[in-house]
Design a protein around this motif. Structure first.
Motif, short mmCIF file in Angstrom:
data_model
loop_
_atom_site.label_atom_id
_atom_site.label_comp_id
_atom_site.label_asym_id
_atom_site.label_seq_id
_atom_site.Cartn_x
_atom_site.Cartn_y
_atom_site.Cartn_z
N GLY A 1 25.27 4.31 5.82
CA GLY A 1 25.83 5.21 5.15
C GLY A 1 27.45 5.54 5.17
N MET A 2 28.04 4.97 6.11
CA MET A 2 29.54 4.88 6.35
C MET A 2 29.87 3.72 5.44
SD MET A 2 30.35 7.13 8.51
CE MET A 2 32.10 6.90 8.84
N GLN A 3 29.29 2.66 5.55
CA GLN A 3 29.81 1.55 4.40
C GLN A 3 29.82 2.13 3.03
OE1 GLN A 3 26.70 -1.14 5.88
NE2 GLN A 3 28.43 -2.35 7.00
N MET A 4 28.65 2.72 2.76
CA MET A 4 28.54 3.41 1.17
C MET A 4 29.63 4.32 1.00
SD MET A 4 25.29 5.06 -0.49
CE MET A 4 25.47 5.99 -1.86
N LEU A 5 29.91 4.92 1.90
CA LEU A 5 30.97 5.93 1.80
C LEU A 5 32.45 5.35 1.77
CD1 LEU A 5 32.06 8.90 1.95
CD2 LEU A 5 32.23 8.71 4.50
N ALA A 6 32.54 4.22 2.45
CA ALA A 6 33.66 3.45 2.23
C ALA A 6 33.98 2.90 0.88
CB ALA A 6 33.77 2.41 3.36
N GLU A 7 32.78 2.38 0.51
CA GLU A 7 32.81 1.93 -1.04
C GLU A 7 33.11 2.98 -1.93
OE1 GLU A 7 32.04 -1.06 -2.25
OE2 GLU A 7 32.07 -2.13 -0.25
N ASP B 1 36.73 10.61 -5.51
CA ASP B 1 36.56 12.20 -5.21
C ASP B 1 35.19 12.70 -5.25
OD1 ASP B 1 39.37 12.75 -5.04
OD2 ASP B 1 39.56 12.93 -7.05
N LEU B 2 34.19 11.82 -5.62
CA LEU B 2 32.57 12.19 -5.57
C LEU B 2 32.56 12.85 -4.37
CD1 LEU B 2 30.08 12.08 -7.19
CD2 LEU B 2 29.81 9.93 -6.13
N PRO B 3 31.76 14.00 -4.44
CA PRO B 3 31.41 14.95 -3.61
C PRO B 3 30.21 14.15 -2.46
CG PRO B 3 31.81 16.34 -5.13
CD PRO B 3 31.80 15.14 -5.61
N VAL B 4 30.42 14.02 -1.29
CA VAL B 4 29.56 13.25 -0.50
C VAL B 4 29.27 14.11 0.69
CG1 VAL B 4 28.99 11.39 0.88
CG2 VAL B 4 30.24 11.06 -1.09
N GLY C 1 35.93 10.55 5.29
CA GLY C 1 36.07 10.79 3.96
C GLY C 1 35.11 11.69 3.24
N ALA C 2 34.03 12.13 4.24
CA ALA C 2 32.78 12.79 3.72
C ALA C 2 33.25 14.34 3.50
CB ALA C 2 31.75 12.74 4.67
N ASP C 3 32.64 14.85 2.67
CA ASP C 3 33.08 16.40 2.51
C ASP C 3 32.39 17.36 3.23
OD1 ASP C 3 34.75 16.29 -0.37
OD2 ASP C 3 32.83 14.75 -0.49
N ASP C 4 31.19 17.05 3.78
CA ASP C 4 30.41 17.59 4.96
C ASP C 4 29.34 16.90 5.55
OD1 ASP C 4 29.67 19.90 6.25
OD2 ASP C 4 29.23 21.21 4.60
N HIS C 5 28.79 17.41 6.70
CA HIS C 5 27.94 16.52 7.36
C HIS C 5 26.77 17.59 7.94
CE1 HIS C 5 26.49 15.59 11.44
NE2 HIS C 5 26.44 14.28 10.97
N GLY D 1 21.66 1.43 0.24
CA GLY D 1 22.92 1.87 -0.37
C GLY D 1 23.44 0.81 -1.41
N PRO D 2 23.10 -0.31 -1.68
CA PRO D 2 23.61 -1.11 -2.79
C PRO D 2 22.83 -0.52 -4.18
CG PRO D 2 23.08 -2.58 -0.76
CD PRO D 2 22.45 -1.05 -0.50
N GLU D 3 21.69 -0.22 -3.93
CA GLU D 3 20.92 0.27 -5.35
C GLU D 3 21.69 1.60 -5.62
OE1 GLU D 3 16.82 2.18 -6.82
OE2 GLU D 3 16.80 0.46 -5.31
N ALA D 4 21.94 2.51 -4.43
CA ALA D 4 22.78 3.83 -4.88
C ALA D 4 23.90 3.49 -5.64
CB ALA D 4 22.65 4.56 -3.62
N LEU D 5 25.00 2.64 -4.97
CA LEU D 5 26.15 2.34 -5.57
C LEU D 5 26.06 1.90 -6.95
CD1 LEU D 5 27.93 0.69 -2.65
CD2 LEU D 5 28.35 3.03 -3.48
N ALA D 6 24.88 1.10 -7.34
CA ALA D 6 24.65 0.46 -8.65
C ALA D 6 24.28 1.88 -9.58
CB ALA D 6 23.68 -0.48 -8.63
N ARG D 7 23.60 2.59 -9.16
CA ARG D 7 23.02 3.94 -9.93
C ARG D 7 24.44 4.94 -10.15
NH1 ARG D 7 17.48 6.55 -8.09
NH2 ARG D 7 16.16 4.52 -8.47
#
Length: 194
Positions: A73-79, A88-91, A110-114, A47-53
């Motif tokens: 994934g939930m923490q990343m989604l919250a960020e 509004d980034l689709p997740v 806030g996920a757009d789909d699962h 997650g941290p690397e993904a957020l940086a990217r």
């Protein structure tokens, strides 16, 4: 049933997807399948690397595994949802197993789909298409709102300028009336004395 052919390179640039999963095997499979469908896919195992990217380079959509070490994934989604740039980034969240409570939790956050793993790539592709289409509509609405805001601001400036001109015209009119009144008094005074 095989789904989409690779995207036509002459139509529009390929959509970019960041896939985030702590399983390198899963990431490689996802990357190959999405590339076959015509998407440009970046892979990340935390997650941290993904957020940086995401901060360094925008993506059209993010696929995130819910259960990852270091940052879930939930923490990343919250960020993502907490930052104005990515709110509004689709997740699309991915989980192992089919627990409906996990899907409800992801959607409520806030996920757009699962999508539950293992998933059918035709289903994933259909969901990606739907979420990206929704993302495009949101982006179009944002652009239209920004254009409308700019027009409203321009009209407000014009209205302010018009009010200033009107106030100046009224002041000029009042001065002119005062001058005419003063001239009339002077003419009357001269007629009385002359």
């Amino acid at each position: 049933m095989t789904r989409a052919q690779p995207a036509d390179p002459h139509r529009s640039p390929p959509r970019t997807i960041l896939a985030v999963d702590d399983s390198r095997t899963a990431l490689n499979v996802i990357g190959k399948r999405l590339a076959h469908l015509g998407y440009m896919t970046a892979l990340c195992d935390n997650g941290p690397e993904a957020l940086a990217r995401i901060q360094a380079r925008g993506f059209d959509l993010v696929l995130v595994d819910m259960a990852m070490p270091r940052m879930t994934g939930m923490q990343m989604l919250a960020e993502l949802r907490g930052a104005r740039e990515t709110s509004d980034l689709p997740v699309i969240m991915m989980t192992a197993g089919g627990d409906p409570g996990v899907a409800v939790e992801a959607l409520a956050a806030g996920a757009d789909d699962h999508l539950a793993k293992p998933f059918d790539f035709d289903v994933l592709a259909a969901r990606i298409d739907r979420v990206l289409a929704r993302g495009r509509r949101i982006a179009e609405l944002k652009r239209a709102n920004a254009a409308l805001d700019a027009r409203i601001a321009a009209r407000a400036i014009e209205l302010g300028e018009t009010r200033t001109e009107l106030a100046e015209s009224r002041a000029d009119r009042a001065r002119l009336i005062a001058s005419i009144h003063a001239l009339n008094q002077e003419v009357e005074r001269l007629q009385l004395h002359g």
